[in-house]
Write a protein that holds these residues in place. Structure first.
Motif, PDB file in Angstrom:
ATOM      1  N   ASP A  65     -23.987 -42.500 -13.850  1.00 45.64           N
ATOM      2  CA  ASP A  65     -22.900 -43.216 -13.169  1.00 45.64           C
ATOM      3  C   ASP A  65     -22.114 -42.286 -12.254  1.00 45.64           C
ATOM      4  N   PHE A  66     -21.790 -41.084 -12.746  1.00 44.90           N
ATOM      5  CA  PHE A  66     -21.026 -40.129 -11.945  1.00 44.90           C
ATOM      6  C   PHE A  66     -21.788 -39.750 -10.672  1.00 44.90           C
ATOM      7  N   TRP A  67     -23.044 -39.317 -10.825  1.00 47.81           N
ATOM      8  CA  TRP A  67     -23.799 -38.833  -9.674  1.00 47.81           C
ATOM      9  C   TRP A  67     -24.149 -39.952  -8.702  1.00 47.81           C
ATOM     10  N   ALA A  68     -24.366 -41.171  -9.189  1.00 47.83           N
ATOM     11  CA  ALA A  68     -24.598 -42.293  -8.277  1.00 47.83           C
ATOM     12  C   ALA A  68     -23.369 -42.496  -7.393  1.00 47.83           C
ATOM     13  N   ALA A  69     -22.188 -42.447  -7.997  1.00 48.69           N
ATOM     14  CA  ALA A  69     -20.946 -42.602  -7.224  1.00 48.69           C
ATOM     15  C   ALA A  69     -20.718 -41.419  -6.301  1.00 48.69           C
ATOM     16  N   ALA A  70     -21.038 -40.220  -6.751  1.00 48.78           N
ATOM     17  CA  ALA A  70     -20.815 -39.014  -5.949  1.00 48.78           C
ATOM     18  C   ALA A  70     -21.701 -38.977  -4.712  1.00 48.78           C
ATOM     19  N   MET A  71     -22.921 -39.494  -4.833  1.00 51.76           N
ATOM     20  CA  MET A  71     -23.904 -39.346  -3.763  1.00 51.76           C
ATOM     21  C   MET A  71     -24.232 -40.635  -3.014  1.00 51.76           C
ATOM     22  N   GLY A  72     -23.651 -41.746  -3.416  1.00 42.14           N
ATOM     23  CA  GLY A  72     -24.028 -43.008  -2.792  1.00 42.14           C
ATOM     24  C   GLY A  72     -25.426 -43.439  -3.210  1.00 42.14           C
ATOM     25  N   TYR A  73     -25.857 -43.015  -4.389  1.00 44.63           N
ATOM     26  CA  TYR A  73     -27.163 -43.378  -4.936  1.00 44.63           C
ATOM     27  C   TYR A  73     -27.020 -44.603  -5.830  1.00 44.63           C
ATOM     28  N   LEU A 106     -29.181 -23.307 -10.805  1.00 39.40           N
ATOM     29  CA  LEU A 106     -29.488 -24.212  -9.705  1.00 39.40           C
ATOM     30  C   LEU A 106     -28.337 -25.204  -9.625  1.00 39.40           C
ATOM     31  N   HIS A 107     -27.899 -25.515  -8.425  1.00 37.40           N
ATOM     32  CA  HIS A 107     -26.845 -26.524  -8.292  1.00 37.40           C
ATOM     33  C   HIS A 107     -27.044 -27.324  -7.016  1.00 37.40           C
ATOM     34  N   LEU A 108     -26.360 -28.454  -6.947  1.00 36.74           N
ATOM     35  CA  LEU A 108     -26.420 -29.306  -5.762  1.00 36.74           C
ATOM     36  C   LEU A 108     -25.243 -28.999  -4.852  1.00 36.74           C
ATOM     37  N   ASP A 109     -25.480 -29.019  -3.555  1.00 37.63           N
ATOM     38  CA  ASP A 109     -24.444 -28.946  -2.537  1.00 37.63           C
ATOM     39  C   ASP A 109     -24.367 -30.319  -1.890  1.00 37.63           C
ATOM     40  N   LEU A 110     -23.211 -30.945  -1.975  1.00 38.00           N
ATOM     41  CA  LEU A 110     -22.993 -32.244  -1.346  1.00 38.00           C
ATOM     42  C   LEU A 110     -22.245 -32.013  -0.045  1.00 38.00           C
ATOM     43  N   HIS A 111     -22.835 -32.394   1.067  1.00 37.79           N
ATOM     44  CA  HIS A 111     -22.267 -32.124   2.387  1.00 37.79           C
ATOM     45  C   HIS A 111     -21.550 -33.370   2.910  1.00 37.79           C
ATOM     46  N   TYR A 112     -20.248 -33.390   2.752  1.00 40.76           N
ATOM     47  CA  TYR A 112     -19.438 -34.532   3.176  1.00 40.76           C
ATOM     48  C   TYR A 112     -18.877 -34.357   4.585  1.00 40.76           C
ATOM     49  N   GLY A 113     -18.841 -33.148   5.094  1.00 37.45           N
ATOM     50  CA  GLY A 113     -18.327 -32.903   6.433  1.00 37.45           C
ATOM     51  C   GLY A 113     -16.903 -32.378   6.414  1.00 37.45           C
ATOM     52  N   PRO A 114     -16.497 -31.685   7.498  1.00 40.94           N
ATOM     53  CA  PRO A 114     -15.189 -31.019   7.543  1.00 40.94           C
ATOM     54  C   PRO A 114     -13.999 -31.972   7.458  1.00 40.94           C
ATOM     55  N   ASP A 115     -14.171 -33.208   7.884  1.00 48.18           N
ATOM     56  CA  ASP A 115     -13.048 -34.146   7.856  1.00 48.18           C
ATOM     57  C   ASP A 115     -12.899 -34.860   6.510  1.00 48.18           C
ATOM     58  N   ASP A 116     -13.943 -34.822   5.692  1.00 49.51           N
ATOM     59  CA  ASP A 116     -13.947 -35.642   4.481  1.00 49.51           C
ATOM     60  C   ASP A 116     -14.069 -34.882   3.166  1.00 49.51           C
ATOM     61  N   TYR A 117     -14.456 -33.609   3.196  1.00 46.03           N
ATOM     62  CA  TYR A 117     -14.801 -32.948   1.944  1.00 46.03           C
ATOM     63  C   TYR A 117     -13.627 -32.810   0.972  1.00 46.03           C
ATOM     64  N   GLU A 118     -12.414 -32.610   1.469  1.00 46.95           N
ATOM     65  CA  GLU A 118     -11.267 -32.488   0.557  1.00 46.95           C
ATOM     66  C   GLU A 118     -10.933 -33.838  -0.089  1.00 46.95           C
ATOM     67  N   ALA A 119     -10.973 -34.909   0.690  1.00 51.54           N
ATOM     68  CA  ALA A 119     -10.732 -36.250   0.137  1.00 51.54           C
ATOM     69  C   ALA A 119     -11.842 -36.621  -0.848  1.00 51.54           C
ATOM     70  N   ALA A 130     -13.542 -34.491  -2.669  1.00 54.58           N
ATOM     71  CA  ALA A 130     -13.289 -33.713  -3.891  1.00 54.58           C
ATOM     72  C   ALA A 130     -12.244 -34.416  -4.748  1.00 54.58           C
ATOM     73  N   ASP A 131     -11.207 -34.966  -4.122  1.00 51.11           N
ATOM     74  CA  ASP A 131     -10.200 -35.732  -4.857  1.00 51.11           C
ATOM     75  C   ASP A 131     -10.841 -36.951  -5.522  1.00 51.11           C
ATOM     76  N   ARG A 132     -11.700 -37.652  -4.776  1.00 50.68           N
ATOM     77  CA  ARG A 132     -12.384 -38.837  -5.316  1.00 50.68           C
ATOM     78  C   ARG A 132     -13.270 -38.451  -6.496  1.00 50.68           C
ATOM     79  N   LEU A 133     -13.987 -37.337  -6.361  1.00 49.48           N
ATOM     80  CA  LEU A 133     -14.868 -36.880  -7.437  1.00 49.48           C
ATOM     81  C   LEU A 133     -14.065 -36.514  -8.678  1.00 49.48           C
ATOM     82  N   GLU A 134     -12.883 -35.937  -8.485  1.00 52.01           N
ATOM     83  CA  GLU A 134     -12.007 -35.664  -9.625  1.00 52.01           C
ATOM     84  C   GLU A 134     -11.623 -36.961 -10.327  1.00 52.01           C
TER      85      GLU A 134
END
Length: 150
Positions: free
Chosen positions: A19-27, A99-112, A114-118
């Protein structure tokens, strides 16, 4: 020829992480209920291997998420593109991921993001700005590290 693959993540609660990763990645969380019903009917598996998840049967010790735009097998419920598979293991996570995943949200969205992921259960571990690259180091609900990139 390129080899298809999935990334397998050891865990204690595969459905929580799916559930977490589906929401995090749009999967999408894979729906294995048709396959499970078929295997139960044939006597190949027993009810003790299943659990109810979101109103349908799922596997007790495994769950997966898939790219919603990639092809998938409607009978098995499994994606044929990029997938993450979460599997129960007896031992807890004890050290940093190799090994880890890097999620690339872009410079305008990555901080928001991160808040959503929290708000979904992630933990913020640190923020970095190195040579023009910016990212926030985070951990999923079971402590698996990942990066939220600009």
């Amino acid at each position: 020829m390129a080899v298809p693959f999935k990334i397998c993540i050891d865990c204690t609660d595969p459905h929580l992480l799916a559930d977490f990763w589906a929401a995090a990645m749009g999967y999408e969380v894979e729906d294995h209920s048709a396959l499970i019903a078929m295997l139960l009917e044939q006597g190949v598996v027993t009810e003790d291997l299943t659990v109810e998840v979101h109103g349908r049967k799922g596997w007790k010790t495994v769950a997966a998420v898939r790219d919603p735009d990639a092809p998938f097998d409607p009978v098995r419920g499994t994606g044929k593109g990029m997938r993450l598979l979460f599997q129960v293991v007896p031992e807890p996570k004890t050290v940093k991921n190799r090994l880890h995943l890097d999620l690339h949200y872009g410079p305008d969205d990555y901080e928001a993001e991160a808040d959503r992921l929290e708000s979904l259960g992630a933990t913020r571990l640190g923020a970095y700005d190195e040579n023009g690259a910016k990212w926030i180091l985070m951990a999923d609900p079971e402590g698996n590290e990942f990066c939220c990139h600009a």
